[in-house]
Design an enzyme around this catalytic site. Structure first.
Site, PDB file in Angstrom:
ATOM      1  N   HIS A  48      -3.032  -2.007   1.096  1.00 17.45           N
ATOM      2  CA  HIS A  48      -2.649  -0.740   1.726  1.00 17.45           C
ATOM      3  C   HIS A  48      -2.942   0.425   0.790  1.00 17.45           C
ATOM      4  O   HIS A  48      -3.587   1.419   1.170  1.00 17.45           O
ATOM      5  CB  HIS A  48      -1.160  -0.796   2.082  1.00 17.45           C
ATOM      6  CG  HIS A  48      -0.607   0.485   2.645  1.00 17.45           C
ATOM      7  ND1 HIS A  48      -0.178   0.590   3.959  1.00 17.45           N
ATOM      8  CD2 HIS A  48      -0.389   1.715   2.088  1.00 17.45           C
ATOM      9  CE1 HIS A  48       0.268   1.818   4.173  1.00 17.45           C
ATOM     10  NE2 HIS A  48       0.155   2.510   3.052  1.00 17.45           N
ATOM     11  N   GLU A  49      -2.455   0.308  -0.458  1.00 19.03           N
ATOM     12  CA  GLU A  49      -2.667   1.396  -1.410  1.00 19.03           C
ATOM     13  C   GLU A  49      -4.134   1.503  -1.824  1.00 19.03           C
ATOM     14  O   GLU A  49      -4.658   2.597  -2.051  1.00 19.03           O
ATOM     15  CB  GLU A  49      -1.778   1.178  -2.644  1.00 19.03           C
ATOM     16  CG  GLU A  49      -0.293   1.053  -2.357  1.00 19.03           C
ATOM     17  CD  GLU A  49       0.300   2.289  -1.690  1.00 19.03           C
ATOM     18  OE1 GLU A  49      -0.383   3.324  -1.610  1.00 19.03           O
ATOM     19  OE2 GLU A  49       1.445   2.213  -1.228  1.00 19.03           O
TER      20      GLU A  49
ATOM     21  N   HIS B 124      -6.039   3.564   0.699  1.00 20.57           N
ATOM     22  CA  HIS B 124      -5.864   5.003   0.464  1.00 20.57           C
ATOM     23  C   HIS B 124      -6.804   5.475  -0.645  1.00 20.57           C
ATOM     24  O   HIS B 124      -7.512   6.476  -0.500  1.00 20.57           O
ATOM     25  CB  HIS B 124      -4.429   5.303   0.026  1.00 20.57           C
ATOM     26  CG  HIS B 124      -3.412   5.286   1.127  1.00 20.57           C
ATOM     27  ND1 HIS B 124      -3.561   6.008   2.292  1.00 20.57           N
ATOM     28  CD2 HIS B 124      -2.206   4.661   1.219  1.00 20.57           C
ATOM     29  CE1 HIS B 124      -2.495   5.820   3.064  1.00 20.57           C
ATOM     30  NE2 HIS B 124      -1.671   5.004   2.440  1.00 20.57           N
TER      31      HIS B 124
END
Length: 264
Positions: A58-59, A62
């Protein structure tokens, strides 16, 4: 040469992430083969490690999207190595979401990597950077639920099916919560570039509290009921039986008495 080596090091997969991935693989195999003496403990380790892997991805999503959007500083900060210890708020990004899974059984959105917004040009790029994280959870949920909606579960051990259903449930809850247009969550980051300067200035003082307001609202019975009704509807649409998710959640809490219907 040194610059090239430095850039390579900035993108080398962290040994920490590889260790977590190894735990996920080994415990997943233990769940699948029924090798573990305690199926509940194996499910706990498998789901927890897989959940941490999804948080890292997820990170990373980004950061990787921000890199292509113009922020070349994400590499130097260690965000491209998938190392959970490199995040701006390691406690919010990893520890708190894991604790919430153990206590509350939902996929709590974590903290965020730091993006140098001044380096990003264009509202669409800002929105895409914010959307990249929860879209990773959506993809993870699709992968976890694929055996259910493809009807490919013949011969799959019940305990593995239950673990997969609970892991999918965590991804769906994380995606839904993250996409809420609330300051502090990725959903707000998606729409923020399109808001007027006046509206953004009005919202700014309350932005640090948005995340905690959402958590508090989940304890309100009416809000909690509506939230889980939406989650249940999504899980049914993805072909995951409620019983599988329920048994996966119970097996995950191996320290509690297991309902007879989930006996494995």
């Amino acid at each position: 040469m040194s610059t090239t080596t430095s850039r390579h090091d900035e993108r080398r997969i962290s040994p920490v992430f590889l260790a977590i991935l190894a735990v996920m693989a080994v415990t997943g195999w233990a769940v699948w083969t029924d090798f573990a003496a305690s199926p509940g403990l194996a499910v706990f380790l498998f789901v927890t490690s897989a959940w941490i892997v999804s948080l890292c991805l997820h990170e990373y999503a980004h950061a990787r999207t921000a890199l292509h959007g113009g922020d070349i500083t994400v590499g130097a900060r260690g965000y491209l190595t998938l190392n959970p210890l490199a995040y701006t708020h390691a406690v919010l990004s990893i520890i708190l979401p894991v604790l919430f899974v153990i206590m509350g059984g939902i996929g709590l959105p974590g903290g965020a990597v730091f993006i140098d917004q001044a380096r990003i040009r264009g509202r669409w790029k800002h929105s895409l950077i914010s959307a990249a994280g929860p879209l990773t959870n959506v993809l993870f949920a699709v992968v976890c639920t694929a055996p259910f909606w493809l009807g490919a579960l013949d011969g799959v051990p019940d305990v593995f099916r239950y673990a997969l259903a609970f892991l999918a449930f965590l991804q769906v809850t994380a995606a839904l919560l993250n996409f809420l247009p609330v300051p502090g969550l990725d959903g707000y980051g998606v729409i923020e570039p399109w808001l007027s300067y006046r509206i953004k200035r009005q919202i700014e003082p309350y932005a640090p509290y948005g995340f905690f307001v959402v958590i508090a609202l989940l304890f309100v019975p009416a809000v909690n009921g509506a939230f889980f009704d939406a989650i249940d509807a999504l899980m049914r649409a993805l072909g995951v039986p409620e019983l599988s998710r329920y048994c996966g959640s119970n097996l995950y809490r191996f320290w509690q008495d297991q309902p007879e219907i989930c006996a494995v």
